[in-house]
Design an enzyme around this catalytic site. Sequence first.
Site, PDB file in Angstrom:
ATOM      1  N   TRP A 165      -5.196  11.169   5.028  1.00 42.02           N
ATOM      2  CA  TRP A 165      -5.495  12.569   5.343  1.00 42.02           C
ATOM      3  C   TRP A 165      -4.393  13.540   4.927  1.00 42.02           C
ATOM      4  CZ3 TRP A 165      -1.586  14.325   8.291  1.00 42.02           C
ATOM      5  CH2 TRP A 165      -0.906  13.422   9.112  1.00 42.02           C
ATOM      6  N   LYS A 189     -13.460   6.621  -0.418  1.00 44.07           N
ATOM      7  CA  LYS A 189     -13.674   6.974   0.984  1.00 44.07           C
ATOM      8  C   LYS A 189     -12.461   7.763   1.473  1.00 44.07           C
ATOM      9  CE  LYS A 189     -12.576   4.813   4.592  1.00 44.07           C
ATOM     10  NZ  LYS A 189     -12.060   6.043   5.276  1.00 44.07           N
ATOM     11  N   PRO A 190     -12.598   9.079   1.606  1.00 42.24           N
ATOM     12  CA  PRO A 190     -11.482   9.865   2.142  1.00 42.24           C
ATOM     13  C   PRO A 190     -11.359   9.684   3.647  1.00 42.24           C
ATOM     14  CG  PRO A 190     -13.369  11.283   1.773  1.00 42.24           C
ATOM     15  CD  PRO A 190     -13.755   9.917   1.252  1.00 42.24           C
ATOM     16  N   CYS A 299       4.556   9.666   3.868  1.00 40.58           N
ATOM     17  CA  CYS A 299       5.194   8.348   3.868  1.00 40.58           C
ATOM     18  C   CYS A 299       6.558   8.406   3.206  1.00 40.58           C
ATOM     19  CB  CYS A 299       4.300   7.330   3.179  1.00 40.58           C
ATOM     20  SG  CYS A 299       3.829   7.808   1.509  1.00 40.58           S
ATOM     21  N   GLU A 396       7.980   4.990  12.130  1.00 42.45           N
ATOM     22  CA  GLU A 396       7.712   6.098  11.222  1.00 42.45           C
ATOM     23  C   GLU A 396       7.356   7.332  12.045  1.00 42.45           C
ATOM     24  OE1 GLU A 396       5.475   6.664   6.941  1.00 42.45           O
ATOM     25  OE2 GLU A 396       4.539   5.372   8.428  1.00 42.45           O
ATOM     26  N   SER A 456       8.557  12.543  -6.279  1.00 44.09           N
ATOM     27  CA  SER A 456       7.209  12.213  -6.757  1.00 44.09           C
ATOM     28  C   SER A 456       6.899  12.918  -8.065  1.00 44.09           C
ATOM     29  CB  SER A 456       6.171  12.595  -5.701  1.00 44.09           C
ATOM     30  OG  SER A 456       6.380  11.866  -4.508  1.00 44.09           O
TER      31      SER A 456
END
Length: 495
Positions: A165, A189-190, A299, A396, A456
């Site tokens: 999400w 599949k979101p 993440c 986390e 990224s």
Amino acid sequence: MTENTTLSPREMELLSRVPSGLYRNGEWVRAEGDTTLTVSDPATGQPLKTIANASPADGLAALDAADAAQAAWAATAPRVRAEILRRAFDLLQERRDDFALLMTLEMGKPLAEANGEVTYGGEFLRWFSEEAVRINGRYGSNPEGTGQIVVSQRPVGPCFLITPWNFPLAMATRKIAPALAAGCTVVIKPAELTPLTTLFFVQLLADAGVPAGVVNTITTSTSSRVSAPIIADPRLRKLSFTGSTPVGRKLIEQSAQGVLRTSMELGGNAPFVVFEDADVDVAVAGAMLAKFRNIGQACTAANRFIVHSSVAGEFGRKLAERVKSLTIGRGVEDGVDIGPLINADAVDSAEGMVQDALAKGATLLAGGSRVEREGHFYEPTVLTGLSADARILSEEIFGPVVGIVTFDTEDEAVRLANNTEYGLISYVFTTDLARGHRMIDRLDTGMMGLNTGLVSNAAAPFGGVKQSGLGREGGAEGIHEYLSTKYTLIPNTRA
């Protein structure tokens, strides 16, 4: 559904253009039984849109479509696949304002960051449009001289892509683009919390010329129930998942029955190491990016701030000053730096970790409280003096919370940084080039930012080691996750 009175006319008009069905074999269809789910705005708690809620039968029907289209798509010329992806990139640039606003509405991130995600997500379309025509193999004599070795690459086949999400567009493009470039069809599949961006993007792919059945979409509130039959179906050949490590483990177990190719981008517990010779101002700027981008819900977010004792005071003070200047609010508002967390559970989690740290002796430098307003907000927070058993150091965070611990030697810093089951990314700040190179070798992570808080890039391989995942997304490596290698021997024949 209760009417949402917080939406502007522009927002309502955009939401009216987002498809509400399942996309299967080139058509938008209703879910079995016409069941639905409602997507809400985390900044207000108000509903945004009601969409189809897929059943297991809907999931298998999507796989039917992907399987039926696989042979024709694999046989489609690489140049044709490349041009479709490039058209998708161009369309995304034309519609970038719509996509940015839609992401802010359903996920909560500030509009400026959502625009950044459109840029980042689009680059996967452009990059893999270029990689589609560079799939190659090799040809040469075997060592014995008795034949010719031919090594070729073939698409693995129908793929099931499960996205999280927190980056609704980029995670979709990062998986769909290499799959299509390689010649694979997909079912995507979101996440239940932020599916609207994916639905809007799938319509864009259709507009760009992706043939019927090549991309199929299911949205559901019962993910494991719908996913299990797809993963168990022998027609599926590839599973790609981004999400938590516990869920990833379960999916790996399920995929083992069919010996599926898997890509797993899982949890992180990123160390952010600041050495005594670092430029503290550069480190603070890097921390703001590495921690507070996406409201800390990434993440790749820095989780454990490991700072040399000689500069820890200065670093903590300067970081707290920056944090106190951040503006909290609904992401669509001008000047907002910190939007809402995704739901009430996320706020509870952040609050629980902060209270745990304080109870174990930590000192609060900034923030430390939930925000008393509509929606799911938590103050950006800085803690120092953490005890070794503080939850923040092992779990986390996925929220805007900084926890600082200190070290005195390089070996101690490495031990603290590597003291985790995760190994996605690390951040190191030092002006000593030799030390920087040593950290590349010594830190057990799949990625590292050296004197930067943002790494990224679509042209670089994204992924981790240990329990942070398997495989790589992006870069030249990314397309190979969707290709299988075939070896052929052609014996020499006498004239």
